[in-house]
Design a protein around this motif. Structure first.
Motif, PDB file in Angstrom:
ATOM      1  N   LEU A 131      -0.592   3.842  11.551  1.00 38.16           N
ATOM      2  CA  LEU A 131       0.494   3.617  10.596  1.00 38.16           C
ATOM      3  C   LEU A 131       0.054   3.987   9.184  1.00 38.16           C
ATOM      4  O   LEU A 131       0.823   4.560   8.402  1.00 38.16           O
ATOM      5  N   ARG A 132      -1.197   3.682   8.861  1.00 39.88           N
ATOM      6  CA  ARG A 132      -1.722   4.081   7.544  1.00 39.88           C
ATOM      7  C   ARG A 132      -1.789   5.599   7.426  1.00 39.88           C
ATOM      8  O   ARG A 132      -1.392   6.180   6.410  1.00 39.88           O
ATOM      9  N   GLN A 158      -9.892  10.326  12.885  1.00 39.88           N
ATOM     10  CA  GLN A 158     -10.002   9.288  11.865  1.00 39.88           C
ATOM     11  C   GLN A 158      -9.356   7.981  12.327  1.00 39.88           C
ATOM     12  O   GLN A 158      -9.878   6.895  12.055  1.00 39.88           O
ATOM     13  N   ILE A 159      -8.228   8.071  12.997  1.00 40.98           N
ATOM     14  CA  ILE A 159      -7.543   6.871  13.491  1.00 40.98           C
ATOM     15  C   ILE A 159      -8.435   6.117  14.484  1.00 40.98           C
ATOM     16  O   ILE A 159      -8.608   4.896  14.387  1.00 40.98           O
ATOM     17  N   VAL A 160      -8.998   6.847  15.431  1.00 35.92           N
ATOM     18  CA  VAL A 160      -9.853   6.204  16.438  1.00 35.92           C
ATOM     19  C   VAL A 160     -11.116   5.646  15.780  1.00 35.92           C
ATOM     20  O   VAL A 160     -11.569   4.544  16.098  1.00 35.92           O
ATOM     21  N   MET A 171       0.819  -1.199   0.000  1.00 34.38           N
ATOM     22  CA  MET A 171       0.000   0.000   0.000  1.00 34.38           C
ATOM     23  C   MET A 171       0.858   1.256   0.000  1.00 34.38           C
ATOM     24  O   MET A 171       0.546   2.257  -0.655  1.00 34.38           O
ATOM     25  N   THR A 172       1.989   1.226   0.720  1.00 34.87           N
ATOM     26  CA  THR A 172       2.863   2.386   0.791  1.00 34.87           C
ATOM     27  C   THR A 172       3.492   2.695  -0.567  1.00 34.87           C
ATOM     28  O   THR A 172       3.542   3.856  -1.007  1.00 34.87           O
ATOM     29  N   GLY A 225       1.250  17.938  11.004  1.00 32.40           N
ATOM     30  CA  GLY A 225       0.247  17.676  12.036  1.00 32.40           C
ATOM     31  C   GLY A 225      -0.276  16.251  11.976  1.00 32.40           C
ATOM     32  O   GLY A 225      -0.479  15.612  13.015  1.00 32.40           O
ATOM     33  N   ALA A 226      -0.470  15.735  10.749  1.00 28.68           N
ATOM     34  CA  ALA A 226      -0.935  14.354  10.582  1.00 28.68           C
ATOM     35  C   ALA A 226       0.097  13.360  11.090  1.00 28.68           C
ATOM     36  O   ALA A 226      -0.246  12.369  11.750  1.00 28.68           O
ATOM     37  N   LEU A 227       1.377  13.609  10.800  1.00 33.91           N
ATOM     38  CA  LEU A 227       2.439  12.707  11.256  1.00 33.91           C
ATOM     39  C   LEU A 227       2.508  12.669  12.784  1.00 33.91           C
ATOM     40  O   LEU A 227       2.572  11.590  13.393  1.00 33.91           O
ATOM     41  N   VAL A 228       2.510  13.840  13.399  1.00 33.44           N
ATOM     42  CA  VAL A 228       2.600  13.910  14.863  1.00 33.44           C
ATOM     43  C   VAL A 228       1.380  13.252  15.500  1.00 33.44           C
ATOM     44  O   VAL A 228       1.492  12.486  16.468  1.00 33.44           O
ATOM     45  N   SER A 229       0.206  13.531  14.950  1.00 34.30           N
ATOM     46  CA  SER A 229      -1.026  12.951  15.482  1.00 34.30           C
ATOM     47  C   SER A 229      -0.998  11.433  15.395  1.00 34.30           C
ATOM     48  O   SER A 229      -1.411  10.736  16.341  1.00 34.30           O
ATOM     49  N   SER A 230      -0.507  10.907  14.285  1.00 35.49           N
ATOM     50  CA  SER A 230      -0.433   9.453  14.122  1.00 35.49           C
ATOM     51  C   SER A 230       0.466   8.825  15.169  1.00 35.49           C
ATOM     52  O   SER A 230       0.134   7.790  15.762  1.00 35.49           O
TER      53      SER A 230
END
Length: 415
Positions: A145-146, A331-333, A21-22, A272-277
């Motif tokens: 991770l996604r 979204q992750i949760v 997928m990556t 922000g997305a990277l840190v949040s993940s």
């Protein structure tokens, strides 16, 4: 200290799934740059790219509910292979025609429509396959991770590589490289263990329409699920258009940021997305996950007000990082919650409904944003859009709290 986000990679099949997928997502980042450049090379008007966007988007939305039904009938891995083959053929033909100098705009319309249909089949199948591959304790980390890799591949590395390839070799070569990236995903999926869908004992496979109705009945029977999808439906009308259309307008015209400034704002969202993940993976599933989802998404919505109130570019950069970070956290949760609580035999259909709700209203939101901003002004529209979208989400949170529907029960059949 263990970095929890990488724990799912200890599972062989998830490692294969994520790796394929990556690589494919990196190709998608290349594709977005090549497509825009190719369309403007064929017809140097914004309308041409808009029509291509519609040709890409509408078949994807129209076919996603059918994709969910099929994802609950067959081995999700095989459905993802089909989606990758379809997308590889579409983008491969696009590349061959471009390299040969025979590409016409109508070719692009047809081929991006096939690509969009491939997307609609891939993502419900992926969402439903992950809980079959990893244990429920790893679902948050798998979702994180996604979300961690998406901004890296599709917003940073992919577009940068795509720009270099288009400049050096042309758009056709970039399309062919993207098509090859699907080959890597197909190879990874073929190496995974087969995992057929396990249906409840005594339950037979019905018609496609019957399965669609059955999926809708399941969604309606789960108040936490149906209410959240309804909340997102209303909130997205006020959120999507303003963030896609008016935020860039404000950066360009009110903050005098220029193209570089707008790129910085988008890049801050990626950070922000990277840190949040990373943070969400370390914390795991919250004790009250649905509350976290609603509050995170409401914060992302209220951030529209921040764009309207920003006086300097650095303030918009900060708002972007916080807004996208909150959006990704929710979204992750939410993804982990679906995978943990929805029975496997329904998960493909529920994921397709979720995708339909979140993307199906994009045209409406985009269509009404321009006229409203023309009448009220961009800043006023941004402020009120943020307030209304955030208030809708918090209002539904209060209703769910009163109905004691904030603690969905895990599926007892989930390993």
């Amino acid at each position: 200290m263990t970095i929890r986000i990488f724990r799912p990679l200890r599972v062989r099949d998830f490692r294969l799934l994520w790796s394929g997928m990556t690589i494919s997502a990196l190709g998608d980042g290349i594709y977005t740059v090549a497509l825009a450049w190719q369309v403007y090379d064929l017809s140097n008007t914004p309308t041409a790219l808009s029509v291509v966007g519609v040709a890409w988007f509408l078949p994807q939305v129209a076919s996603v509910l059918l994709a969910g039904v099929i994802a609950d009938r067959v081995d999700r891995r095989l459905l993802m292979i089909f989606a990758d083959v379809l997308r590889a053929i579409a983008i491969g033909v696009l590349g061959v025609l471009s390299v040969a100098g025979e590409l016409r705009l109508w070719h692009v319309w047809v081929l991006v429509a096939l690509y969009g249909i491939g997307n609609s089949f891939f993502y419900p199948a992926y969402t439903a396959l992950v809980p079959q591959v990893v244990s429920k304790e790893l679902l948050v980390e798998a979702a994180a991770l996604r979300q961690f890799v998406r901004p890296l591949t599709m917003r940073v590395a992919g577009p940068a590589l795509g720009g270099a390839i288009v400049a050096g070799l042309g758009a056709g070569a970039a399309f062919l490289i993207d098509a090859a990236s699907f080959g890597a995903s197909i190879a990874a999926l073929l190496l995974m263990t087969a995992r057929p869908v396990i249906r409840a004992e005594g339950k037979t496979m019905g018609s496609v329409l019957g399965d669609m109705r059955d999926g809708v009945r399941y969604v309606l029977s789960q108040r936490w699920l149906s209410m959240t999808l309804l909340a997102v439906t209303f909130a997205m009308i006020f959120f999507l258009g303003p963030v896609f259309v008016l935020m860039p307008f404000v950066v360009k015209n009110h903050l005098q940021g220029g193209a570089g400034g707008l790129g910085l704002v988008f890049a801050a969202g990626g950070v922000g997305a990277l840190v949040s993940s990373l943070v969400m993976a370390q914390r795991g599933l919250p004790r009250r996950p649905l509350v976290v989802v609603y509050v995170a998404w409401a914060l992302a919505a209220f951030a529209l007000v921040g764009y309207a109130e920003a006086d300097d570019l650095w303030e918009a950069v900060l708002v972007s990082a916080l807004s996208v970070g909150a959006l990704v956290a929710g979204q992750i949760v939410w993804e982990a919650l679906l995978q943990r609580c929805v029975p496997s035999e329904y998960l493909g259909r529920v994921a397709s409904v979720d995708s339909f709700v979140s993307s199906g209203l994009v045209p409406l939101s985009l269509a009404i944003t321009g006229p409203i901003a023309g009448a009220l002004g961009a800043l006023v529209t941004l402020r009120w859009a943020g307030v209304i979208a955030g208030a809708i989400l918090l209002g539904f949170l209060v209703v769910l709290s009163a109905a004691t529907a904030l603690q969905p029960r895990p599926d007892p059949g989930r390993a």
